[in-house]
Design a protein around this motif. Sequence first.
Motif, PDB file in Angstrom:
ATOM      1  N   MET A   1      17.701 -12.326  20.124  1.00 64.81           N
ATOM      2  CA  MET A   1      16.365 -11.441  19.191  1.00 64.81           C
ATOM      3  C   MET A   1      16.494 -10.609  18.327  1.00 64.81           C
ATOM      4  O   MET A   1      17.743  -9.888  18.254  1.00 64.81           O
ATOM      5  N   PHE A   2      16.183 -10.039  17.503  1.00 61.14           N
ATOM      6  CA  PHE A   2      16.268  -9.012  16.318  1.00 61.14           C
ATOM      7  C   PHE A   2      15.188  -7.356  16.485  1.00 61.14           C
ATOM      8  O   PHE A   2      13.869  -7.756  16.182  1.00 61.14           O
ATOM      9  N   LEU A   3      16.234  -6.769  16.046  1.00 63.91           N
ATOM     10  CA  LEU A   3      14.771  -5.606  16.426  1.00 63.91           C
ATOM     11  C   LEU A   3      14.929  -4.793  14.947  1.00 63.91           C
ATOM     12  O   LEU A   3      15.641  -4.145  14.424  1.00 63.91           O
ATOM     13  N   ASN A   4      13.766  -4.418  14.584  1.00 65.01           N
ATOM     14  CA  ASN A   4      13.262  -3.390  13.223  1.00 65.01           C
ATOM     15  C   ASN A   4      13.970  -1.819  14.147  1.00 65.01           C
ATOM     16  O   ASN A   4      12.581  -2.003  14.621  1.00 65.01           O
ATOM     17  N   PRO A   5      15.217  -1.075  12.796  1.00 64.40           N
ATOM     18  CA  PRO A   5      15.300   0.163  14.034  1.00 64.40           C
ATOM     19  C   PRO A   5      14.601   1.043  13.802  1.00 64.40           C
ATOM     20  O   PRO A   5      14.613   2.532  13.779  1.00 64.40           O
ATOM     21  N   ILE A   6      12.933   1.050  12.858  1.00 64.57           N
ATOM     22  CA  ILE A   6      12.563   1.997  12.697  1.00 64.57           C
ATOM     23  C   ILE A   6      11.470   1.856  13.549  1.00 64.57           C
ATOM     24  O   ILE A   6      10.802   1.262  13.335  1.00 64.57           O
ATOM     25  N   LYS A   7      10.978   2.855  14.440  1.00 64.55           N
ATOM     26  CA  LYS A   7      10.488   3.428  15.548  1.00 64.55           C
ATOM     27  C   LYS A   7       8.596   3.923  14.447  1.00 64.55           C
ATOM     28  O   LYS A   7       9.020   4.676  13.752  1.00 64.55           O
ATOM     29  N   SER A   8       7.983   3.825  15.461  1.00 64.26           N
ATOM     30  CA  SER A   8       6.494   3.689  15.366  1.00 64.26           C
ATOM     31  C   SER A   8       7.049   5.855  15.737  1.00 64.26           C
ATOM     32  O   SER A   8       7.569   6.427  16.294  1.00 64.26           O
ATOM     33  N   ILE A   9       5.605   6.372  14.938  1.00 65.86           N
ATOM     34  CA  ILE A   9       5.263   7.967  15.577  1.00 65.86           C
ATOM     35  C   ILE A   9       5.007   8.396  16.798  1.00 65.86           C
ATOM     36  O   ILE A   9       5.273   8.422  16.946  1.00 65.86           O
ATOM     37  N   ASP A  10       4.836   7.054  17.858  1.00 69.03           N
ATOM     38  CA  ASP A  10       4.276   6.656  18.980  1.00 69.03           C
ATOM     39  C   ASP A  10       5.549   6.608  19.580  1.00 69.03           C
ATOM     40  O   ASP A  10       5.202   6.587  21.156  1.00 69.03           O
ATOM     41  N   GLY A  11       6.615   6.257  18.752  1.00 70.81           N
ATOM     42  CA  GLY A  11       7.393   6.128  20.259  1.00 70.81           C
ATOM     43  C   GLY A  11       8.004   4.919  20.398  1.00 70.81           C
ATOM     44  O   GLY A  11       8.768   4.751  21.091  1.00 70.81           O
ATOM     45  N   ALA A  12       7.482   3.522  19.890  1.00 70.73           N
ATOM     46  CA  ALA A  12       7.772   2.264  20.216  1.00 70.73           C
ATOM     47  C   ALA A  12       8.034   1.797  18.782  1.00 70.73           C
ATOM     48  O   ALA A  12       8.078   1.627  17.509  1.00 70.73           O
ATOM     49  N   TYR A  13       9.038   0.184  19.046  1.00 69.62           N
ATOM     50  CA  TYR A  13       9.925   0.156  18.263  1.00 69.62           C
ATOM     51  C   TYR A  13       8.689  -1.394  17.812  1.00 69.62           C
ATOM     52  O   TYR A  13       7.583  -1.298  18.626  1.00 69.62           O
TER      53      TYR A  13
END
Lengths: 189, 101
Positions: free
Chosen positions: B1-13
């Motif tokens: 699995m791969f993660l986009n490291p940019i978090k939302s302003i609510d703190g969720a990926y």
Amino acid sequence: MQDRVPVNPGRVLVTPENGNAPYYATLTRADNPTQEGTPLNKASLLKDATAALFGLGTNAVPDDALNAIKTLINGANANADTKAKVATGSYTGTGTYGASNPNSLTFDFEPKVVVITPPVNKSSVAGYSFIAICGQTRAVCIVGDSGLNVNYYGEQLTWNEKTFSWYNKSNAQYQCNESGFVYPYLALG
Amino acid sequence: MFLNPIKSIDGAYPPLQSVRAAGLLRFPEEFVPVFYPTDKRFAGFVNITDDGETVLTCEWNEEAYLAYAEAHPETEPEEPEPETSVWDELDLAYQEGVDSV
């Protein structure tokens, strides 16, 4: 490439720095190798037949061949860049939604079309999916139910080079981001 | 699995995706249950550390999760529509017509 062809193999001319008269000597390696190693010559560096594969003559040196290889790679890359690219995969929903929590997918190319399909692990007959076309800021999420009804919900789209993101302001279902559900996707670029 | 490291302003990926791409972080399988907790309504509220290529640590961010969950209360499930098809409705209308004669 040409091999050196000496009349006197190993002979060197030694010129003493103290001003004495120069003299000839013959150098012979005496390091008792456990392995002779590969000789540095035409046969090991660039044969005529290999140079011919790159359209080079018998005087070509290895650097000419490397240069030709780089030119070929550049051409192949340019050609590959013009070909359509396809990516398929899936993502697992998190349940969040709205403008502050967009979904995103990142690819190794700039997607032109992205298709999100209904989750594979959802038992309900209702399906949520949409097709997004590069440059468009909106797409329609299509929802079918068991009564042959089809409903439509708007998706807000953002295209940022190799990353495509979207959201729906109403709920995670319409955003195709229901928690724990696996959504397959297809991207064409 | 791969993660986009940019978090939302609510703190969720954003959701983990299955296919690698430049700019994404490799997300080890051992952290997947942390990212997708089975006892929460929402996933992706985690704090991570990484080395630029791989996620090294992953911890659940309860504070950010609770803030989001409170702002998005669970709604009552909608009353399900009766599962009648167009054909069922046509059949019913036909039957009504027959009965009225």
